[in-house]
Design a protein around this motif. Structure first.
Motif, PDB file in Angstrom:
ATOM      1  N   SER A 233     -18.818  -8.086  21.450  1.00 31.36           N
ATOM      2  CA  SER A 233     -19.933  -8.711  22.256  1.00 31.36           C
ATOM      3  C   SER A 233     -20.740  -9.792  21.341  1.00 31.36           C
ATOM      4  N   THR A 234     -20.104 -10.194  20.107  1.00 35.89           N
ATOM      5  CA  THR A 234     -20.595 -11.216  19.481  1.00 35.89           C
ATOM      6  C   THR A 234     -20.807 -12.651  19.857  1.00 35.89           C
ATOM      7  N   GLU A 235     -21.748 -13.414  19.527  1.00 36.79           N
ATOM      8  CA  GLU A 235     -21.913 -14.565  20.331  1.00 36.79           C
ATOM      9  C   GLU A 235     -20.911 -15.594  20.154  1.00 36.79           C
ATOM     10  N   ASP A 236     -19.906 -15.474  19.193  1.00 36.78           N
ATOM     11  CA  ASP A 236     -18.792 -16.607  19.150  1.00 36.78           C
ATOM     12  C   ASP A 236     -17.655 -16.407  20.038  1.00 36.78           C
ATOM     13  N   ARG A 237     -17.803 -15.304  20.776  1.00 41.00           N
ATOM     14  CA  ARG A 237     -16.856 -14.965  21.625  1.00 41.00           C
ATOM     15  C   ARG A 237     -17.139 -15.765  23.169  1.00 41.00           C
ATOM     16  N   HIS A 238     -16.451 -16.228  23.678  1.00 39.09           N
ATOM     17  CA  HIS A 238     -16.560 -16.641  25.008  1.00 39.09           C
ATOM     18  C   HIS A 238     -15.564 -16.424  26.034  1.00 39.09           C
ATOM     19  N   TYR A 239     -14.439 -16.143  25.730  1.00 33.91           N
ATOM     20  CA  TYR A 239     -13.222 -15.596  26.346  1.00 33.91           C
ATOM     21  C   TYR A 239     -12.743 -14.121  25.905  1.00 33.91           C
ATOM     22  N   HIS A 240     -12.673 -14.132  24.580  1.00 28.17           N
ATOM     23  CA  HIS A 240     -12.089 -12.940  24.132  1.00 28.17           C
ATOM     24  C   HIS A 240     -13.067 -12.026  23.712  1.00 28.17           C
ATOM     25  N   ASP A 241     -13.815 -11.548  24.919  1.00 23.69           N
ATOM     26  CA  ASP A 241     -15.012 -10.507  24.889  1.00 23.69           C
ATOM     27  C   ASP A 241     -14.705  -9.494  25.760  1.00 23.69           C
ATOM     28  N   LEU A 242     -15.745  -8.731  26.002  1.00 21.03           N
ATOM     29  CA  LEU A 242     -15.535  -7.266  26.773  1.00 21.03           C
ATOM     30  C   LEU A 242     -15.100  -7.630  28.102  1.00 21.03           C
ATOM     31  N   SER A 243     -15.269  -8.591  28.896  1.00 28.23           N
ATOM     32  CA  SER A 243     -14.960  -8.943  30.134  1.00 28.23           C
ATOM     33  C   SER A 243     -13.204  -9.176  30.274  1.00 28.23           C
ATOM     34  N   HIS A 244     -12.751  -9.736  29.226  1.00 25.42           N
ATOM     35  CA  HIS A 244     -11.272  -9.755  28.978  1.00 25.42           C
ATOM     36  C   HIS A 244     -10.757  -8.195  28.751  1.00 25.42           C
ATOM     37  N   ILE A 245     -11.282  -7.655  28.055  1.00 29.62           N
ATOM     38  CA  ILE A 245     -10.664  -6.212  28.003  1.00 29.62           C
ATOM     39  C   ILE A 245     -10.913  -5.539  29.277  1.00 29.62           C
ATOM     40  N   GLU A 246     -11.869  -5.529  29.559  1.00 30.53           N
ATOM     41  CA  GLU A 246     -12.081  -4.692  31.161  1.00 30.53           C
ATOM     42  C   GLU A 246     -11.135  -5.406  32.159  1.00 30.53           C
ATOM     43  N   ALA A 247     -10.722  -6.632  32.275  1.00 30.53           N
ATOM     44  CA  ALA A 247      -9.782  -7.138  33.109  1.00 30.53           C
ATOM     45  C   ALA A 247      -8.445  -6.739  32.908  1.00 30.53           C
ATOM     46  N   MET A 248      -8.071  -6.442  31.579  1.00 29.69           N
ATOM     47  CA  MET A 248      -6.703  -5.814  31.237  1.00 29.69           C
ATOM     48  C   MET A 248      -6.734  -4.319  31.500  1.00 29.69           C
ATOM     49  N   LEU A 249      -7.839  -3.653  31.146  1.00 25.69           N
ATOM     50  CA  LEU A 249      -7.929  -2.260  31.524  1.00 25.69           C
ATOM     51  C   LEU A 249      -7.804  -2.038  33.049  1.00 25.69           C
ATOM     52  N   ALA A 250      -8.267  -2.891  33.983  1.00 31.05           N
ATOM     53  CA  ALA A 250      -8.358  -2.791  35.325  1.00 31.05           C
ATOM     54  C   ALA A 250      -6.897  -3.241  35.706  1.00 31.05           C
TER      55      ALA A 250
END
Length: 202
Positions: free
Chosen positions: A20-37
Motif C-alpha cells: 500500500s505504499t504510495e510508489d506502487r501504482h500497479y504492483h499493489d494490493l489490487s494486483h494481489i487480489e486479482a491473482m488470488l481471485a
C-alpha cells in the motif's frame, strides 16, 4: 500446523501494508487480489493451493523499480515469515515460485505437481496482458508511473524490449487454460502497445 492458514490475518495485514505504499501504482494490493481471485477460480487445477496463495502474497512484497533483486528479496522475506509454519520442502517450493516471477521462466522443480502450480502462478501474474484493452492500457500507464524516474527514450526502449520478449515466445502463457482465455488478446494488446511506444504516442 496443517489446519492453520499459511497466510493468517496478522501476516495479511503486514503484507498489505507493504503493498500500500504510495510508489506502487500497479504492483499493489489490487494486483494481489486479482491473482488470488484467479487462484480461487482455478483452484481445482492446483496441487497445493496454500503454497500458491503464499507465493501470490509474497511475490511482489519487496518492490523497488530501481532494484534488480526484488523477487529474491521477496522470496527471502517469505522464507523468514513462513519458517515454522510449513515444512522446508514446501517453503522451498514457495520460494522457487516467487523467484520464477523475475524472468517468468518455469523454475527448476522436479516435482511435476509443483511445476504445474508454478506454471499457473506465472500465468496468473501475466493475466493482465490479456485483459480488455482499457484495463491493459491502465496497467501500462501504472507501470510507467512506477518507472517515473526513467527518461522517456530509455523507457520506450526498455519497455519495448520486455514486450517483444513476450511476443517472441511460442506461448506467453504456459497452461492450456490461460492460453485459450488470454493469449490472443494478450498478443493484440502487446502489439498495440509496441506500436504506440515506437511511434512516440504511447
Amino acid at each position: 500446523m496443517e489446519n492453520e492458514p499459511l497466510i493468517d490475518e496478522a501476516l495479511k495485514s503486514e503484507l498489505a501494508a507493504l503493498y500500500s505504499t504510495e510508489d506502487r501504482h500497479y504492483h499493489d494490493l489490487s494486483h494481489i487480489e486479482a491473482m488470488l481471485a484467479l487462484a480461487d477460480e482455478y483452484r481445482g487445477l492446483l496441487d497445493d493451493p496454500q503454497a500458491v496463495e503464499a507465493a501470490i502474497w509474497f511475490h511482489d512484497a519487496i518492490y523497488d523499480s530501481r532494484a534488480k533483486d526484488n523477487e529474491a528479496k521477496s522470496a527471502e522475506l517469505a522464507e523468514k515469515r513462513l519458517a515454522g509454519r510449513v515444512d522446508p520442502g514446501h517453503l522451498a517450493r514457495i520460494a522457487a515460485m516467487i523467484n520464477a516471477t523475475a524472468t517468468h521462466q518455469l523454475p527448476p522443480l522436479r516435482d511435476e505437481d509443483a511445476l504445474s502450480d508454478a506454471a499457473l502462478l506465472l500465468d496468473m501474474d501475466l493475466a493482465i496482458l490479456g485483459a480488455d484493452p482499457a484495463v491493459f492500457d491502465a496497467y501500462e500507464q501504472a507501470i510507467r508511473l512506477e518507472y517515473g524516474w526513467v527518461e522517456e527514450p530509455m523507457w520506450r526502449a526498455g519497455r519495448s524490449a520486455v514486450l517483444k520478449s513476450f511476443l517472441a515466445r511460442p506461448h506467453i502463457f504456459y497452461t492450456a487454460e490461460f492460453q485459450n482465455r488470454f493469449e490472443p488478446k494478450a498478443r493484440q494488446n502487446i502489439e498495440r502497445s509496441l506500436a504506440a511506444l515506437e511511434s512516440g504516442t504511447g
